[in-house]
Design a protein around this motif. Structure first.
Motif, PDB file in Angstrom:
ATOM      1  N   TRP A  38       0.342  -1.459  -0.405  1.00  0.00           N
ATOM      2  CA  TRP A  38       0.482   0.270   0.087  1.00  0.00           C
ATOM      3  C   TRP A  38       0.408   1.276  -0.265  1.00  0.00           C
ATOM      4  O   TRP A  38       0.364   1.980   0.236  1.00  0.00           O
ATOM      5  CB  TRP A  38      -0.938   0.139   0.981  1.00  0.00           C
ATOM      6  CG  TRP A  38      -0.451  -0.210   2.447  1.00  0.00           C
ATOM      7  CD1 TRP A  38      -0.302  -0.866   3.060  1.00  0.00           C
ATOM      8  CD2 TRP A  38       0.495   0.784   3.389  1.00  0.00           C
ATOM      9  NE1 TRP A  38       0.563  -1.082   4.378  1.00  0.00           N
ATOM     10  CE2 TRP A  38       0.766   0.358   4.397  1.00  0.00           C
ATOM     11  CE3 TRP A  38       0.756   2.276   3.462  1.00  0.00           C
ATOM     12  CZ2 TRP A  38       1.342   1.503   5.658  1.00  0.00           C
ATOM     13  CZ3 TRP A  38       0.923   3.117   3.761  1.00  0.00           C
ATOM     14  CH2 TRP A  38       1.404   2.014   5.518  1.00  0.00           C
ATOM     15  N   CYS A  39       1.936   0.778   0.177  1.00  0.00           N
ATOM     16  CA  CYS A  39       2.945   2.331   0.292  1.00  0.00           C
ATOM     17  C   CYS A  39       3.056   3.043  -0.828  1.00  0.00           C
ATOM     18  O   CYS A  39       2.878   2.126  -2.246  1.00  0.00           O
ATOM     19  CB  CYS A  39       4.447   2.002   0.875  1.00  0.00           C
ATOM     20  SG  CYS A  39       4.772   1.621   2.466  1.00  0.00           S
ATOM     21  N   LEU A  70      -0.211   6.407   6.850  1.00  0.00           N
ATOM     22  CA  LEU A  70       0.895   5.819   7.203  1.00  0.00           C
ATOM     23  C   LEU A  70       0.597   4.112   7.939  1.00  0.00           C
ATOM     24  O   LEU A  70       0.318   3.785   8.816  1.00  0.00           O
ATOM     25  CB  LEU A  70       1.010   6.255   9.129  1.00  0.00           C
ATOM     26  CG  LEU A  70       1.608   7.538   8.572  1.00  0.00           C
ATOM     27  CD1 LEU A  70       1.732   8.443  10.359  1.00  0.00           C
ATOM     28  CD2 LEU A  70       2.785   7.534   8.205  1.00  0.00           C
ATOM     29  N   VAL A  71      -0.904   4.070   7.650  1.00  0.00           N
ATOM     30  CA  VAL A  71      -1.366   2.245   7.879  1.00  0.00           C
ATOM     31  C   VAL A  71      -2.428   2.576   6.129  1.00  0.00           C
ATOM     32  O   VAL A  71      -2.642   3.118   5.829  1.00  0.00           O
ATOM     33  CB  VAL A  71      -2.756   2.706   8.266  1.00  0.00           C
ATOM     34  CG1 VAL A  71      -2.114   2.712   9.971  1.00  0.00           C
ATOM     35  CG2 VAL A  71      -3.607   3.732   8.888  1.00  0.00           C
ATOM     36  N   GLU A  81      -4.180   9.556  13.202  1.00  0.00           N
ATOM     37  CA  GLU A  81      -3.680   8.896  13.027  1.00  0.00           C
ATOM     38  C   GLU A  81      -3.616   8.285  12.133  1.00  0.00           C
ATOM     39  O   GLU A  81      -2.311   7.231  12.705  1.00  0.00           O
ATOM     40  CB  GLU A  81      -4.488   7.847  14.446  1.00  0.00           C
ATOM     41  CG  GLU A  81      -5.120   8.280  15.517  1.00  0.00           C
ATOM     42  CD  GLU A  81      -6.182   6.723  17.097  1.00  0.00           C
ATOM     43  OE1 GLU A  81      -6.329   6.330  15.419  1.00  0.00           O
ATOM     44  OE2 GLU A  81      -6.174   7.725  17.431  1.00  0.00           O
ATOM     45  N   GLY A  82      -4.147   8.256  11.917  1.00  0.00           N
ATOM     46  CA  GLY A  82      -3.799   7.145   9.690  1.00  0.00           C
ATOM     47  C   GLY A  82      -3.261   8.235   8.953  1.00  0.00           C
ATOM     48  O   GLY A  82      -2.716   7.402   8.360  1.00  0.00           O
ATOM     49  N   TRP A  83      -2.466   9.640   9.123  1.00  0.00           N
ATOM     50  CA  TRP A  83      -1.800  10.434   8.596  1.00  0.00           C
ATOM     51  C   TRP A  83      -1.030  10.932   9.256  1.00  0.00           C
ATOM     52  O   TRP A  83      -0.832  11.126  10.279  1.00  0.00           O
ATOM     53  CB  TRP A  83      -2.643  11.140   7.712  1.00  0.00           C
ATOM     54  CG  TRP A  83      -3.692  10.363   6.464  1.00  0.00           C
ATOM     55  CD1 TRP A  83      -3.046   9.939   4.766  1.00  0.00           C
ATOM     56  CD2 TRP A  83      -5.179   9.886   6.098  1.00  0.00           C
ATOM     57  NE1 TRP A  83      -4.151   9.859   4.060  1.00  0.00           N
ATOM     58  CE2 TRP A  83      -4.996   9.743   5.445  1.00  0.00           C
ATOM     59  CE3 TRP A  83      -5.685   9.204   7.668  1.00  0.00           C
ATOM     60  CZ2 TRP A  83      -6.217   8.612   5.498  1.00  0.00           C
ATOM     61  CZ3 TRP A  83      -6.672   9.187   7.696  1.00  0.00           C
ATOM     62  CH2 TRP A  83      -6.574   7.877   6.420  1.00  0.00           C
ATOM     63  N   GLY A  84       0.121  10.917   8.426  1.00  0.00           N
ATOM     64  CA  GLY A  84       1.311  11.981   9.570  1.00  0.00           C
ATOM     65  C   GLY A  84       2.762  13.091   8.115  1.00  0.00           C
ATOM     66  O   GLY A  84       1.827  12.233   6.771  1.00  0.00           O
ATOM     67  N   THR A  85       3.369  13.339   8.579  1.00  0.00           N
ATOM     68  CA  THR A  85       4.157  13.948   8.159  1.00  0.00           C
ATOM     69  C   THR A  85       5.000  13.057   7.254  1.00  0.00           C
ATOM     70  O   THR A  85       5.018  12.361   7.292  1.00  0.00           O
ATOM     71  CB  THR A  85       4.828  15.463   9.005  1.00  0.00           C
ATOM     72  OG1 THR A  85       5.963  14.814   9.355  1.00  0.00           O
ATOM     73  CG2 THR A  85       4.285  16.490   8.972  1.00  0.00           C
ATOM     74  N   SER A  91       9.967   7.827   8.924  1.00  0.00           N
ATOM     75  CA  SER A  91      11.102   7.386  10.460  1.00  0.00           C
ATOM     76  C   SER A  91      10.173   5.853  10.881  1.00  0.00           C
ATOM     77  O   SER A  91      10.907   4.675  10.805  1.00  0.00           O
ATOM     78  CB  SER A  91      10.690   7.870  11.202  1.00  0.00           C
ATOM     79  OG  SER A  91       9.446   8.058  11.745  1.00  0.00           O
ATOM     80  N   ARG A  92       8.458   5.645   9.786  1.00  0.00           N
ATOM     81  CA  ARG A  92       7.459   4.266  11.045  1.00  0.00           C
ATOM     82  C   ARG A  92       7.409   3.474   9.561  1.00  0.00           C
ATOM     83  O   ARG A  92       7.780   2.172   9.403  1.00  0.00           O
ATOM     84  CB  ARG A  92       6.509   4.765  10.954  1.00  0.00           C
ATOM     85  CG  ARG A  92       6.244   6.012  11.639  1.00  0.00           C
ATOM     86  CD  ARG A  92       4.936   6.243  12.512  1.00  0.00           C
ATOM     87  NE  ARG A  92       3.758   5.150  12.302  1.00  0.00           N
ATOM     88  CZ  ARG A  92       2.680   6.232  12.925  1.00  0.00           C
ATOM     89  NH1 ARG A  92       2.196   6.497  13.311  1.00  0.00           N
ATOM     90  NH2 ARG A  92       1.465   4.317  12.558  1.00  0.00           N
TER      91      ARG A  92
END
Length: 622
Positions: A38-39, A70-71, A81-85, A91-92
């Motif tokens: 999914w990336c 992010l998920v 929680e599901g999205w970030g910078t 990093s994750r």
């Protein structure tokens, strides 16, 4: 990532061992997979380049300030929680199993990056404290920070294999570490930083051990060209979100904002129409709709989308939603027929038969901008006007254009209008501006010739001097259909133009008007509009003087007076030159009026016109 890659390198591996597999994979989609399926595709490209040993330094540019998933899509998560910078994603996901992830920018200084994993963060801080001292003393200034990172990488190389760490370095706002400029200015701007970055990129030892350096920049053009052009640096464009990602984020954001379930269909429609918007911009639109209780895909959405995209482009692109179609164009019958045919093809989805672009030329005042906007209205797609994107600052012009092109690619389908194209686009030979004009020309030409966007980005170059436009842009595969526009050639066209201009002025002509008009006046559409407005004013003035209601239509007396007062432009030679240039550029004889068609059909006709054009040029320039 669906590609097969080497297994993760153990900490005891020697310096010649293959690089560690990227990613934080709990359930690989295939044996040895480095990244989850999914990336995003850009992350897969980064992983492939790293795992193949091609590069250990990556330059990410484009949509690097937006939110990243992010998920996996199947996991329901709140937006926070599901999205970030992008640094969070790196990093994750990409470096989720690595020992040390360092990030630096000139605002926040040097610090570890571990996402929400507290244990991992403490381990990183302990390792860094042993080498840099207490966290309060970690460098913040660019030169000191880059020197400290260099020392960490050097020490990691000479450490015994069992103590060697897998290190990822994320340099955010990298354009301030190695800004665009010539060699002389680089000395003042920090040539030492540039040299260290180049040495990392080309160091064969770093490429053989588990070290990766990622530079984040808004526009690649803002980076120093020595770094961008280095073959050891892999540049990767981070695109704007696609339809699926926009829909997923929009639904999650709407649910978190408490939007009623009956509005979710409108939320999905809004997401489908949001090409060109970042996820952050979509969050703002949905939050406003939820607070005001309005439909997220309503009329207000179109205004907000236009405003957000124009602001993201720093006012360099103006977006229009055309209200008129080609039916509103008076005259230019052959040109309208061709444009209507192409518009039908795009509406039917037959993009392979649509031209990449058009060159609309002709003397001033023939309605080049109007017919272009009406074409967009006939297709039913937005119209983008590329405004002056040039800047006096080094690298900013190219950065402006790069961002504008990113937005246009994500919008599709869209009509892009470039007025005065001969002046706006320049050519590859222009000098005196450190090569900026040549680079701008190259960027535009490359995008215009990208056949992946046939029927999705339709270029319309407007100019009254097509002879000044470089042949590179006018060739087949770019602006391939050349349509000349001319002043009204007969009484029928004059009548149609007067009627159209009266409609534009929100007035009517009295029956039988305009009547016979001297074609030798060479009236353009702009001239006729001026005459109609002057006649309307005369009628209003007479009515006001007589204390009577405003007339419902323009009278024969007022129109005759306006025609009698009107003086055509004295620039006769320039208009003739523009008209001949348009004739010579024409790609289909049917676009030409009868007298010009007869002229070019005669033996040597085009040669005579070229000689006349050269003679007029010489007279005007002398």
């Amino acid at each position: 990532m669906a590609t097969t890659s080497p297994p993760a390198a153990k900490k005891t591996a020697g310096p010649d061992a293959p690089p560690a597999a990227l990613g934080r994979v709990a359930e690989p989609t295939s044996p040895g997979a480095a990244l989850p399926a999914w990336c995003p595709a850009w992350a897969e490209r980064l992983g492939d380049a790293y795992l193949s040993g091609t590069s250990c330094m990556f330059l990410l540019h484009g949509n690097v300030r937006d939110l990243m998933p992010l998920v996996p899509p199947e996991v329901e998560a709140q937006p926070e929680e599901g999205w970030g910078t992008l640094p969070d994603f790196l990093s994750r996901e990409l470096f989720g199993q690595w020992d040390i992830v360092l990030t630096y920018d000139v605002g926040k200084g040097l610090r570890p990056l571990a996402g929400s994993d507290g244990n991992r963060l403490r381990t990183m801080v302990q390792w860094l404290t042993e080498r840099l001292g207490a966290a309060t003393g970690w460098p913040r200034e660019p030169d000191a920070a880059i020197a400290a990172i260099d020392a960490l990488l050097e020490r990691n190389l000479i450490d015994p294999p069992e103590k060697r760490k897998r290190i990822a370095v994320v340099l955010d706002y990298a354009q301030y570490l190695a800004p665009a400029g010539d060699a002389a200015s680089s000395v003042k701007a920090g040539a030492g930083r540039l040299v260290r970055l180049l040495s990392w990129a080309t160091n064969p030892l770093l490429r053989r051990v588990n070290v990766a350096i990622v530079l984040l920049t808004d526009a690649m053009a803002e980076m120093h060209p020595r770094l961008v052009a280095n073959p050891a640096v892999t540049a990767i464009d981070v695109p704007l979100p696609d339809t699926a990602e926009r829909e997923r984020f929009a639904v999650a954001t709407a649910q978190a904002a408490g939007m009623p379930a009956e509005h979710m269909g409108a939320v999905k429609r809004m997401a489908a129409l949001s090409g060109g918007l970042t996820l952050e911009s979509m969050r703002a639109v949905i939050a406003l709709s939820a607070r005001e209780g309005t439909q997220p895909d309503g009329a207000e959405f179109a205004r907000r989308k236009k405003d957000l995209i124009e602001r993201s482009c720093n006012g360099l692109v103006e977006f229009l939603q055309p209200r008129l179609t080609l039916a509103a164009v008076a005259g230019h019958v052959a040109a309208k027929d061709r444009l209507e045919s192409d518009a039908r093809a795009i509406r039917r989805g037959q993009l392979e038969s649509a031209p990449m672009g058009y060159l609309i030329c002709g003397p001033v005042g023939t309605g080049k901008s109007f017919i272009s906007e009406c074409y967009a209205g006939s297709v039913g797609i937005p119209c983008a006007i590329l405004k002056n994107f040039r800047s006096k600052y080094v690298g900013e012009t190219e950065g402006n254009l790069e961002h504008a092109l990113d937005v246009l690619r994500s919008l599709g389908p869209v009509v892009v209008i470039i007025d005065e194209a001969d002046a706006a686009l320049g050519n590859r030979e222009q000098g005196g501006d450190s090569g900026t004009s040549a680079r701008v020309f190259s960027m535009i030409a490359r995008q215009m010739g990208d056949t992946r966007y046939r029927g999705k980005i339709v270029w319309m170059l407007l100019t009254s001097r097509p002879d000044l436009l470089p042949i590179d842009l006018k060739r087949q595969g770019r602006a391939e259909v050349h349509i000349p526009l001319f002043y009204p050639q007969d009484q029928e066209e004059i009548d149609a133009m007067f009627a159209a201009m009266a409609g534009k002025a929100k007035t009517k002509l009295a029956p039988g008007l305009p009547g016979p008009v001297d074609l030798d006046l060479g009236l353009s559409g702009a001239d006729i509009e001026s005459i109609v407005l002057a006649a309307k004013r005369k009628g209003l003035d007479r009515a006001a003087e007589a204390n009577q209601p405003a007339p419902e239509s323009v009278s024969a007396e007022d129109l005759a007076a306006a025609l009698g007062d009107f003086m055509p432009s004295a620039q006769g030679l320039e208009k003739e030159m523009q008209e001949i240039a348009a004739v010579l550029e024409c790609t289909e004889k049917r676009f030409l009026p009868e007298r010009w068609r007869a002229e070019v059909s005669q033996p040597g006709g085009r040669a005579r016109l070229q000689e006349r054009l050269a003679a007029i040029r010489e007279v005007i320039s002398s």
